[in-house]
Design a protein around this motif. Sequence first.
Motif, PDB file in Angstrom:
ATOM      1  N   ARG A  38      18.125  -7.239  -5.915  1.00  0.00           N
ATOM      2  CA  ARG A  38      17.028  -7.442  -6.719  1.00  0.00           C
ATOM      3  C   ARG A  38      17.308  -8.275  -8.309  1.00  0.00           C
ATOM      4  NH1 ARG A  38      12.338  -7.864  -4.730  1.00  0.00           N
ATOM      5  NH2 ARG A  38      11.472  -7.588  -6.407  1.00  0.00           N
ATOM      6  N   LYS A 153       1.641   5.171  -1.475  1.00  0.00           N
ATOM      7  CA  LYS A 153       0.562   4.219  -1.617  1.00  0.00           C
ATOM      8  C   LYS A 153      -0.646   5.072  -2.104  1.00  0.00           C
ATOM      9  CE  LYS A 153       2.733   0.563  -0.722  1.00  0.00           C
ATOM     10  NZ  LYS A 153       2.990  -0.553  -1.722  1.00  0.00           N
ATOM     11  N   PRO A 160       4.696  -1.678  -5.508  1.00  0.00           N
ATOM     12  CA  PRO A 160       5.451  -2.114  -4.199  1.00  0.00           C
ATOM     13  C   PRO A 160       6.621  -1.399  -3.812  1.00  0.00           C
ATOM     14  CG  PRO A 160       5.157  -3.470  -6.224  1.00  0.00           C
ATOM     15  CD  PRO A 160       5.095  -2.104  -6.754  1.00  0.00           C
ATOM     16  N   ILE A 162       9.765  -2.073  -0.997  1.00  0.00           N
ATOM     17  CA  ILE A 162      10.453  -2.833  -0.391  1.00  0.00           C
ATOM     18  C   ILE A 162      11.484  -2.138   0.497  1.00  0.00           C
ATOM     19  CG2 ILE A 162      12.147  -5.099  -0.481  1.00  0.00           C
ATOM     20  CD1 ILE A 162       9.163  -5.481  -1.382  1.00  0.00           C
ATOM     21  N   GLN A 171      13.579  -5.948  11.726  1.00  0.00           N
ATOM     22  CA  GLN A 171      12.272  -5.729  11.204  1.00  0.00           C
ATOM     23  C   GLN A 171      11.923  -4.218  11.330  1.00  0.00           C
ATOM     24  OE1 GLN A 171       9.388  -8.156  13.805  1.00  0.00           O
ATOM     25  NE2 GLN A 171       9.388  -6.636  15.292  1.00  0.00           N
ATOM     26  N   ASP A 178       2.077  -1.741   4.862  1.00  0.00           N
ATOM     27  CA  ASP A 178       2.039  -2.247   3.578  1.00  0.00           C
ATOM     28  C   ASP A 178       3.120  -1.961   2.924  1.00  0.00           C
ATOM     29  OD1 ASP A 178       1.036  -3.319   1.329  1.00  0.00           O
ATOM     30  OD2 ASP A 178       0.143  -1.507   0.675  1.00  0.00           O
ATOM     31  N   ILE A 179       4.323  -2.714   3.266  1.00  0.00           N
ATOM     32  CA  ILE A 179       5.668  -2.842   2.866  1.00  0.00           C
ATOM     33  C   ILE A 179       6.410  -3.981   3.123  1.00  0.00           C
ATOM     34  CG2 ILE A 179       6.893  -1.749   5.015  1.00  0.00           C
ATOM     35  CD1 ILE A 179       8.573  -0.023   3.327  1.00  0.00           C
ATOM     36  N   GLY A 180       7.067  -4.501   1.995  1.00  0.00           N
ATOM     37  CA  GLY A 180       7.979  -5.689   1.990  1.00  0.00           C
ATOM     38  C   GLY A 180       9.353  -5.337   2.567  1.00  0.00           C
ATOM     39  N   TYR A 181       9.850  -6.273   3.258  1.00  0.00           N
ATOM     40  CA  TYR A 181      11.183  -5.873   3.953  1.00  0.00           C
ATOM     41  C   TYR A 181      12.398  -7.146   4.126  1.00  0.00           C
ATOM     42  CZ  TYR A 181       9.314  -7.704   8.257  1.00  0.00           C
ATOM     43  OH  TYR A 181       8.849  -8.767   9.083  1.00  0.00           O
ATOM     44  N   PHE A 182      13.434  -7.029   4.213  1.00  0.00           N
ATOM     45  CA  PHE A 182      14.425  -8.024   4.340  1.00  0.00           C
ATOM     46  C   PHE A 182      15.621  -7.167   5.011  1.00  0.00           C
ATOM     47  CE2 PHE A 182      15.132  -6.720  -0.069  1.00  0.00           C
ATOM     48  CZ  PHE A 182      16.359  -6.494   0.096  1.00  0.00           C
TER      49      PHE A 182
END
Length: 214
Positions: A38, A153, A160, A162, A171, A178-182
């Motif tokens: 980040r 949530k 947010p 992540i 994935q 409702d989650i970002g990911y990488f």
Amino acid sequence: MGTVAAYIDGFNLYYSMKNKYGRKYLWLDLVKLASYLRPEDEVVQVRYFTTIVRGEPAAAANQIHYVDALRSHCGTILDVQIGWFKRRTLSPCKLCGEHWQCECPRRPRSFEEKETDVALAVAMVEDVAAGLADLTLLVSADSDFAPAVAAIKRVRPAQPVILAMPSGSIQPHKRFVDIGYFTISETALRRSQLPEQIYDPVGKKSRRRPEKWF
């Protein structure tokens, strides 16, 4: 620029690195990793949850050595929480027939990690409720954390979350909503290593990367 709090599932991260890269990235600076992942945010807290291995004295010694090095190098921004292992057996004993614990010689045994997942999940939700950071970064691919993300949530819908998945995960599990990911790259691991030598002012000694961790 916002603030971020990171929560690291130690065993999930450890085994993913070891399975894909061997031991060469295990001397990992967790605060530096969070900052690398980040780069536009300020890392205000990194919470690391792990358990010292049982039945492997050399591995346990290396793990304790690593945790001590982390604490010396990272200071108060790093919070280390150590769980424990509960002994369990792999199968019924062929000598006495007991399904769980017995004292028969050469009894195959294993150990089940306890408390760390629950402690991580509780910490994430508590910190969000307290407004610790603008963003929650979870370093794990374990779907058991999906209920904690759902709780976040509910507590703060705009928060947010992540998911930084260790190497080998493409994935997130469908339980995460409702989650970002990488996926954490090898470059991130390589650029987030601790210094080869760390001085511990409390123990008045220098700590180095274990010989096997190259």
